[in-house]
Design an enzyme around this catalytic site. Structure first.
Site, PDB file in Angstrom:
ATOM      1  N   ASN A 120       0.879  -1.172   0.000  1.00 22.00           N
ATOM      2  CA  ASN A 120       0.000   0.000   0.000  1.00 22.00           C
ATOM      3  C   ASN A 120       0.914   1.218   0.000  1.00 22.00           C
ATOM      4  O   ASN A 120       1.464   1.598   1.031  1.00 22.00           O
ATOM      5  CB  ASN A 120      -0.907  -0.024   1.227  1.00 22.00           C
ATOM      6  CG  ASN A 120      -1.857   1.165   1.283  1.00 22.00           C
ATOM      7  OD1 ASN A 120      -1.814   2.058   0.446  1.00 22.00           O
ATOM      8  ND2 ASN A 120      -2.714   1.179   2.279  1.00 22.00           N
ATOM      9  N   ARG A 171      -2.574  -2.307  -3.471  1.00 22.95           N
ATOM     10  CA  ARG A 171      -3.781  -1.523  -3.252  1.00 22.95           C
ATOM     11  C   ARG A 171      -3.743  -0.316  -4.176  1.00 22.95           C
ATOM     12  O   ARG A 171      -2.790   0.455  -4.195  1.00 22.95           O
ATOM     13  CB  ARG A 171      -3.872  -1.041  -1.812  1.00 22.95           C
ATOM     14  CG  ARG A 171      -5.103  -0.172  -1.569  1.00 22.95           C
ATOM     15  CD  ARG A 171      -5.002   0.598  -0.283  1.00 22.95           C
ATOM     16  NE  ARG A 171      -6.189   1.414  -0.061  1.00 22.95           N
ATOM     17  CZ  ARG A 171      -6.173   2.652   0.423  1.00 22.95           C
ATOM     18  NH1 ARG A 171      -5.017   3.227   0.717  1.00 22.95           N
ATOM     19  NH2 ARG A 171      -7.292   3.324   0.601  1.00 22.95           N
ATOM     20  N   HIS A 228     -13.084   2.158   0.444  1.00 27.68           N
ATOM     21  CA  HIS A 228     -13.019   1.108   1.471  1.00 27.68           C
ATOM     22  C   HIS A 228     -13.582  -0.216   0.948  1.00 27.68           C
ATOM     23  O   HIS A 228     -14.031  -1.066   1.716  1.00 27.68           O
ATOM     24  CB  HIS A 228     -13.810   1.504   2.740  1.00 27.68           C
ATOM     25  CG  HIS A 228     -13.262   2.684   3.475  1.00 27.68           C
ATOM     26  ND1 HIS A 228     -14.078   3.587   4.134  1.00 27.68           N
ATOM     27  CD2 HIS A 228     -11.985   3.109   3.650  1.00 27.68           C
ATOM     28  CE1 HIS A 228     -13.324   4.522   4.687  1.00 27.68           C
ATOM     29  NE2 HIS A 228     -12.056   4.246   4.411  1.00 27.68           N
ATOM     30  N   ARG A 255     -13.048  14.897   8.190  1.00 20.69           N
ATOM     31  CA  ARG A 255     -13.818  15.198   6.989  1.00 20.69           C
ATOM     32  C   ARG A 255     -15.276  15.464   7.342  1.00 20.69           C
ATOM     33  O   ARG A 255     -15.837  14.819   8.214  1.00 20.69           O
ATOM     34  CB  ARG A 255     -13.743  14.045   5.986  1.00 20.69           C
ATOM     35  CG  ARG A 255     -12.351  13.717   5.506  1.00 20.69           C
ATOM     36  CD  ARG A 255     -12.375  12.528   4.567  1.00 20.69           C
ATOM     37  NE  ARG A 255     -11.056  11.915   4.437  1.00 20.69           N
ATOM     38  CZ  ARG A 255     -10.848  10.648   4.152  1.00 20.69           C
ATOM     39  NH1 ARG A 255     -11.874   9.833   3.951  1.00 20.69           N
ATOM     40  NH2 ARG A 255      -9.633  10.163   4.046  1.00 20.69           N
ATOM     41  N   GLU A 299      -7.907  -5.972   5.308  1.00 22.67           N
ATOM     42  CA  GLU A 299      -7.822  -5.564   3.912  1.00 22.67           C
ATOM     43  C   GLU A 299      -6.632  -6.203   3.200  1.00 22.67           C
ATOM     44  O   GLU A 299      -6.704  -6.517   2.011  1.00 22.67           O
ATOM     45  CB  GLU A 299      -7.759  -4.040   3.835  1.00 22.67           C
ATOM     46  CG  GLU A 299      -9.037  -3.368   4.320  1.00 22.67           C
ATOM     47  CD  GLU A 299      -8.948  -1.860   4.351  1.00 22.67           C
ATOM     48  OE1 GLU A 299      -9.181  -1.238   3.295  1.00 22.67           O
ATOM     49  OE2 GLU A 299      -8.642  -1.306   5.426  1.00 22.67           O
TER      50      GLU A 299
END
Length: 404
Positions: A7, A95, A184, A245, A388
């Site tokens: 990643n 990823r 996600h 956010r 993940e």
């Protein structure tokens, strides 16, 4: 079979080496501050299921290739390593945040795929370029190993047009592919698969609402194992209230603030992505700190918590209209797995919907998949730790097996 999962961020590199025969990680690490005067690599190996051995080193990492080379050096190190040589790595999974509409499923990396990832830079200017840097470094360092791109947007590609299109002039979609993509996706797909397994159902037979709650947050409505709606949109800014956010707001607020305060586009972007959400309301974006402050009587912290939960409950109600008869609600990620207060608040007073939490089962952090619904609950409630990296590794293996 060893699969190396990468990643790559703009100034960081996270990695994990998985033994796919055992479906578990044998080593992992992160390189930070790539491109700065001094960086740090933190490497862990796992001699046993419950144990880890950790080492850290400070050194300069001028680019991602050097960072990856050092990570591999630790993987094969006599003391810190877990494999004899880099040739033991049989496949690499990357990823990639944004696949757009051209890369709709995990795919083996070719020059054509690299060109398509680059073509999607405008849709993900912060992430895709960094992801591609990692891919290019890995291709140079591992010419012997097949490499696969796995996309955050992939799980959400099954949304119907009515869910992914925005009510703005249609030509923006035709010209620039302005639409909801969702993110996600590897997490939502992993917990969907695990929930189906735990409930003893085929994946294509489960109806779920999955909640990935961390510093970034998203929810997905899953009908018969396929995503039919999700909270994040063209970017990860929309949907739920998050750590920093805003999530969904009246879009005219942007015009109002730019006009009244004189903010430019970059300033508004920073405000909505880095200064809003939980942090914008109470000055904190770590939920542990917010709970502590709320318990001490901080009204802003209490308000932030109520706003956070309230928006989750709104989407939960909306998603009940598109999932069909709901089998389960699944909590995952940092807050979802570890915050029993948030889970309790989300499920509170939903008995009329068949959602009944077991307070005793819900208590505490969950390091393993745990059912937290009461025996009387028609809808199951699960906490399932996300993985993940394992999902990326499994997707990598599937792509390679299908290409044989």
């Amino acid at each position: 079979m060893y699969v190396f999962v990468i990643n790559s961020g703009s100034s960081s590199l996270k990695y994990q080496l998985l033994d796919m025969d055992k479906r578990q990680a044998v080593a992992s690490g992160v390189v930070e501050r790539i491109g700065e005067t001094m960086g740090r690599i933190t490497h862990k190996k796992y001699p046993g299921q419950q144990n880890e051995a950790k080492t850290s080193m400070d050194m300069p990492f001028p680019d991602h290739r050097v960072a990856m080379d050092q990570a591999v050096a630790l993987l094969v190190h006599p003391e810190h390593g877990v494999i004899a040589s880099r040739d033991a790595i049989q496949a690499i999974g990357h990823r990639v945040v944004q696949g757009g509409e051209t890369l709709v499923q995990s795919t083996r990396i070719t020059p054509e795929v690299i060109a398509q990832i680059r073509a999607n830079f405008q849709l993900s200017p912060l992430h895709n370029p960094a992801n591609l840097v990692g891919i290019e470094a890995a291709l140079e360092l591992f010419p012997h190993a097949p490499q696969v791109a796995v996309f955050d947007t992939e799980f959400h590609q099954t949304m119907p047009p009515a869910a992914y299109l925005y009510p703005i002039p249609y030509h923006f979609y035709e010209e620039m592919r302005v639409r909801r993509y969702g993110f996600h996706g590897t997490s939502h797909r992993y917990v969907t698969r695990e929930a189906a397994r735990l409930m003893g159902k085929p994946m294509d037979a489960v109806n779920l609402v999955t909640l990935h709650l961390g510093n970034g947050c998203s929810m997905a409505a899953v009908r018969q194992g396929r995503c039919v709606d999700t909270t994040m949109g063209m970017t990860p800014l929309s949907g739920l209230m998050m750590g920093t956010r805003s999530g969904d707001i009246d879009p005219a607020i942007v015009f109002f603030l730019m006009k009244e305060k004189g903010y430019n586009v970059d300033q508004m972007d920073a405000i909505l992505n880095k200064e809003s959400g939980l942090k914008g309301i109470c000055g904190k974006n770590d939920m542990r700190d917010i709970h502590e402050a709320a318990a001490a009587g901080d009204e802003r912290a209490r308000l932030a918590l109520e706003m956070f939960v309230g928006r989750i409950r709104k989407f939960l109600g909306a998603y009940l209209t598109v999932t069909g008869p709901l089998d389960a609600i699944v909590f995952t990620a940092g807050i979802g797995e570890n915050d029993d207060i948030v889970r309790r608040m989300v499920c509170q007073d939903l008995e009329h919907l068949g959602i009944v939490l077991d307070e005793a089962a819900n208590a505490g952090r969950k390091g393993a998949a745990t059912a937290v619904h009461a025996p009387t609950s028609r809808v199951q409630i699960w906490v399932i730790p996300t993985n993940e990296e394992l999902e990326i590794a499994q997707a990598t293996v599937a792509v390679l097996e299908n290409s044989l």
